[in-house]
Design a protein around this motif. Structure first.
Motif: not given
Length: 122
Positions: A1-7, A9-17, A25-35
């Motif tokens: 299994x290869x390591x996740x790319x930056x985005x 990883x960000x998507x997976x970390x949110x879904x896991x959390x 759209x839910x993920x985008x709304x949260x990601x857009x708080x930072x960038x």
């Protein structure tokens, strides 16, 4: 299994959390708080994660709802197994790893080994 790319990883970390299925759209709304990101970018990366087997998806209305196929711990364990499996000296790699971890991490490792031993009945 290869390591996740930056985005990825960000998507997976949110879904896991979150511990619940979510739309791109839910993920985008949260990601857009930072960038700022485009919806199409998040949707494309979620689809890539689905094709890689990291996410399952189900149609809800017009949108896909995504959820991880495994836990963060299972993903981390697979990365560790790949690192050890690809090393000609796994014992040496483990020694180097143990020499670098904190005392708290060493305690967690000992507890994990005891748990694994109990589960295997050894």
């Amino acid at each position: 299994m290869r390591q996740l790319g930056e985005l990825e990883a960000e998507i997976m970390h949110r879904l896991w959390a979150w511990g619940r299925p979510a739309t791109a759209r839910d993920v985008l709304t949260d990601l857009n708080k930072k960038r700022p990101l485009a919806y199409s970018t998040v949707k494309t990366v979620a689809d890539i994660l689905h094709r890689k087997g990291m996410l399952r998806r189900e149609k809800e209305g017009r949108a896909w709802v995504y959820e991880p196929t495994g836990t963060r711990q299972q993903y981390t364990a697979a990365l560790m197994q790949d690192a050890l499996g690809g090393n000609p000296d796994p014992a040496g790699a483990l020694v180097s790893f143990v020499e670098q971890i904190t005392p708290e991490e060493a305690d967690a490792l000992r507890a994990a080994l005891r748990t694994a031993k109990r589960r295997s009945g050894a």
